[in-house]
Design a protein around this motif. Structure first.
Motif, PDB file in Angstrom:
ATOM      1  N   VAL A  31       0.868  -1.167   0.000  1.00 51.17           N
ATOM      2  CA  VAL A  31       0.000   0.000   0.000  1.00 51.17           C
ATOM      3  C   VAL A  31       0.910   1.223   0.000  1.00 51.17           C
ATOM      4  O   VAL A  31       1.799   1.335   0.842  1.00 51.17           O
ATOM      5  CB  VAL A  31      -0.924   0.017   1.233  1.00 51.17           C
ATOM      6  N   LEU A  32       0.684   2.123  -0.957  1.00 55.13           N
ATOM      7  CA  LEU A  32       1.458   3.358  -1.042  1.00 55.13           C
ATOM      8  C   LEU A  32       0.593   4.531  -0.621  1.00 55.13           C
ATOM      9  O   LEU A  32      -0.593   4.591  -0.963  1.00 55.13           O
ATOM     10  CB  LEU A  32       1.944   3.603  -2.476  1.00 55.13           C
ATOM     11  N   ASP A  33       1.192   5.473   0.094  1.00 54.21           N
ATOM     12  CA  ASP A  33       0.469   6.680   0.486  1.00 54.21           C
ATOM     13  C   ASP A  33       0.717   7.788  -0.531  1.00 54.21           C
ATOM     14  O   ASP A  33       1.362   7.578  -1.563  1.00 54.21           O
ATOM     15  CB  ASP A  33       0.842   7.095   1.909  1.00 54.21           C
ATOM     16  N   ALA A  34       0.221   8.980  -0.254  1.00 59.37           N
ATOM     17  CA  ALA A  34       0.342  10.107  -1.181  1.00 59.37           C
ATOM     18  C   ALA A  34       1.788  10.528  -1.415  1.00 59.37           C
ATOM     19  O   ALA A  34       2.107  11.128  -2.440  1.00 59.37           O
ATOM     20  CB  ALA A  34      -0.471  11.287  -0.663  1.00 59.37           C
ATOM     21  N   ASP A  35       2.686  10.221  -0.471  1.00 59.23           N
ATOM     22  CA  ASP A  35       4.109  10.550  -0.616  1.00 59.23           C
ATOM     23  C   ASP A  35       4.916   9.382  -1.169  1.00 59.23           C
ATOM     24  O   ASP A  35       6.142   9.425  -1.183  1.00 59.23           O
ATOM     25  CB  ASP A  35       4.700  10.974   0.730  1.00 59.23           C
ATOM     26  N   HIS A  36       4.240   8.326  -1.566  1.00 59.67           N
ATOM     27  CA  HIS A  36       4.849   7.108  -2.125  1.00 59.67           C
ATOM     28  C   HIS A  36       5.642   6.298  -1.111  1.00 59.67           C
ATOM     29  O   HIS A  36       6.507   5.518  -1.482  1.00 59.67           O
ATOM     30  CB  HIS A  36       5.688   7.418  -3.369  1.00 59.67           C
ATOM     31  N   ALA A  37       5.356   6.490   0.185  1.00 59.49           N
ATOM     32  CA  ALA A  37       5.897   5.583   1.206  1.00 59.49           C
ATOM     33  C   ALA A  37       5.018   4.346   1.175  1.00 59.49           C
ATOM     34  O   ALA A  37       3.804   4.443   0.947  1.00 59.49           O
ATOM     35  CB  ALA A  37       5.861   6.237   2.584  1.00 59.49           C
ATOM     36  N   GLY A  38       5.613   3.186   1.381  1.00 56.92           N
ATOM     37  CA  GLY A  38       4.844   1.961   1.256  1.00 56.92           C
ATOM     38  C   GLY A  38       4.909   1.069   2.471  1.00 56.92           C
ATOM     39  O   GLY A  38       5.843   1.130   3.258  1.00 56.92           O
ATOM     40  N   ALA A  39       3.882   0.246   2.609  1.00 55.32           N
ATOM     41  CA  ALA A  39       3.823  -0.762   3.660  1.00 55.32           C
ATOM     42  C   ALA A  39       3.322  -2.056   3.035  1.00 55.32           C
ATOM     43  O   ALA A  39       2.256  -2.077   2.419  1.00 55.32           O
ATOM     44  CB  ALA A  39       2.894  -0.325   4.783  1.00 55.32           C
ATOM     45  N   ASP A  40       4.108  -3.120   3.152  1.00 53.31           N
ATOM     46  CA  ASP A  40       3.699  -4.434   2.653  1.00 53.31           C
ATOM     47  C   ASP A  40       2.782  -5.083   3.662  1.00 53.31           C
ATOM     48  O   ASP A  40       2.995  -4.961   4.873  1.00 53.31           O
ATOM     49  CB  ASP A  40       4.920  -5.332   2.434  1.00 53.31           C
ATOM     50  N   GLY A  41       1.766  -5.788   3.167  1.00 58.20           N
ATOM     51  CA  GLY A  41       0.855  -6.407   4.111  1.00 58.20           C
ATOM     52  C   GLY A  41      -0.018  -7.498   3.537  1.00 58.20           C
ATOM     53  O   GLY A  41      -0.046  -7.726   2.326  1.00 58.20           O
ATOM     54  N   CYS A  42      -0.724  -8.134   4.448  1.00 52.12           N
ATOM     55  CA  CYS A  42      -1.712  -9.137   4.068  1.00 52.12           C
ATOM     56  C   CYS A  42      -2.920  -8.393   3.471  1.00 52.12           C
ATOM     57  O   CYS A  42      -3.051  -7.179   3.627  1.00 52.12           O
ATOM     58  CB  CYS A  42      -2.125  -9.971   5.281  1.00 52.12           C
ATOM     59  N   GLU A  43      -3.783  -9.126   2.812  1.00 54.47           N
ATOM     60  CA  GLU A  43      -4.920  -8.492   2.152  1.00 54.47           C
ATOM     61  C   GLU A  43      -5.854  -7.799   3.150  1.00 54.47           C
ATOM     62  O   GLU A  43      -6.353  -6.707   2.878  1.00 54.47           O
ATOM     63  CB  GLU A  43      -5.678  -9.515   1.315  1.00 54.47           C
ATOM     64  N   GLY A  44      -6.090  -8.410   4.302  1.00 54.73           N
ATOM     65  CA  GLY A  44      -7.000  -7.814   5.282  1.00 54.73           C
ATOM     66  C   GLY A  44      -6.505  -6.500   5.828  1.00 54.73           C
ATOM     67  O   GLY A  44      -7.228  -5.491   5.821  1.00 54.73           O
ATOM     68  N   HIS A  45      -5.271  -6.473   6.312  1.00 57.06           N
ATOM     69  CA  HIS A  45      -4.721  -5.227   6.855  1.00 57.06           C
ATOM     70  C   HIS A  45      -4.533  -4.185   5.758  1.00 57.06           C
ATOM     71  O   HIS A  45      -4.771  -2.996   5.986  1.00 57.06           O
ATOM     72  CB  HIS A  45      -3.395  -5.493   7.565  1.00 57.06           C
ATOM     73  N   ALA A  46      -4.113  -4.617   4.588  1.00 61.90           N
ATOM     74  CA  ALA A  46      -3.904  -3.672   3.492  1.00 61.90           C
ATOM     75  C   ALA A  46      -5.206  -2.983   3.095  1.00 61.90           C
ATOM     76  O   ALA A  46      -5.220  -1.781   2.835  1.00 61.90           O
ATOM     77  CB  ALA A  46      -3.292  -4.388   2.292  1.00 61.90           C
ATOM     78  N   GLN A  57      -2.706   3.911  -2.856  1.00 56.39           N
ATOM     79  CA  GLN A  57      -2.669   2.996  -3.989  1.00 56.39           C
ATOM     80  C   GLN A  57      -2.256   1.623  -3.481  1.00 56.39           C
ATOM     81  O   GLN A  57      -1.618   1.511  -2.440  1.00 56.39           O
ATOM     82  CB  GLN A  57      -1.652   3.473  -5.027  1.00 56.39           C
ATOM     83  N   VAL A  58      -2.596   0.585  -4.238  1.00 60.41           N
ATOM     84  CA  VAL A  58      -2.218  -0.771  -3.853  1.00 60.41           C
ATOM     85  C   VAL A  58      -1.642  -1.493  -5.060  1.00 60.41           C
ATOM     86  O   VAL A  58      -2.133  -1.344  -6.176  1.00 60.41           O
ATOM     87  CB  VAL A  58      -3.407  -1.551  -3.241  1.00 60.41           C
ATOM     88  N   TYR A  59      -0.573  -2.249  -4.816  1.00 61.66           N
ATOM     89  CA  TYR A  59       0.095  -3.022  -5.853  1.00 61.66           C
ATOM     90  C   TYR A  59       0.381  -4.419  -5.331  1.00 61.66           C
ATOM     91  O   TYR A  59       0.792  -4.581  -4.183  1.00 61.66           O
ATOM     92  CB  TYR A  59       1.430  -2.364  -6.257  1.00 61.66           C
ATOM     93  N   GLY A  67      -5.006 -11.620  -8.472  1.00 59.82           N
ATOM     94  CA  GLY A  67      -6.125 -10.789  -8.062  1.00 59.82           C
ATOM     95  C   GLY A  67      -6.008 -10.153  -6.693  1.00 59.82           C
ATOM     96  O   GLY A  67      -6.954  -9.508  -6.227  1.00 59.82           O
ATOM     97  N   ALA A  68      -4.870 -10.293  -6.026  1.00 60.60           N
ATOM     98  CA  ALA A  68      -4.722  -9.777  -4.660  1.00 60.60           C
ATOM     99  C   ALA A  68      -4.961  -8.268  -4.585  1.00 60.60           C
ATOM    100  O   ALA A  68      -5.705  -7.802  -3.717  1.00 60.60           O
ATOM    101  CB  ALA A  68      -3.350 -10.125  -4.102  1.00 60.60           C
TER     102      ALA A  68
END
Length: 94
Positions: A31-46, A57-59, A67-68
């Motif tokens: 999951v990326l925020d507006a400043d493009h910092a990211g956090a990797d996570g499971c589908e539920g938390h993401a 944004q999510v990648y 389909g994740a």
């Protein structure tokens, strides 16, 4: 960029501090925020984190199940935000 949200015990980096739930499956997306910092996570938390971010944004990660990212995006659209923030740093400092 490293994410300001830190792994808490067995929880992924995308676990929102206000979300007490355990991870739901493997780390599959970023999951990326507006400043493009990211956090990797499971589908539920993401999905709950994405719902709480404006302009998030999510990648899918390379090893993610098919389909994740789409599942996370759709779940975020109907999830109750845990506050509202522009960046991961704002969430971590709340």
């Amino acid at each position: 960029m490293s994410a300001p949200l830190q792994r808490q015990g067995a929880r992924c980096r995308a676990a929102h501090p206000a979300d007490p739930t355990s991870c739901e499956g493997p780390v599959a997306v970023t999951v990326l925020d507006a400043d493009h910092a990211g956090a990797d996570g499971c589908e539920g938390h993401a999905s709950r984190l994405l719902a709480s971010l404006t302009l998030g944004q999510v990648y899918a990660l390379p090893q993610a199940p098919a389909g994740a990212a789409t599942r996370v995006f759709r779940a975020a659209a109907s999830a109750e935000p845990l506050g509202a923030a522009r960046t991961l740093r704002e969430i971590a400092q709340a």
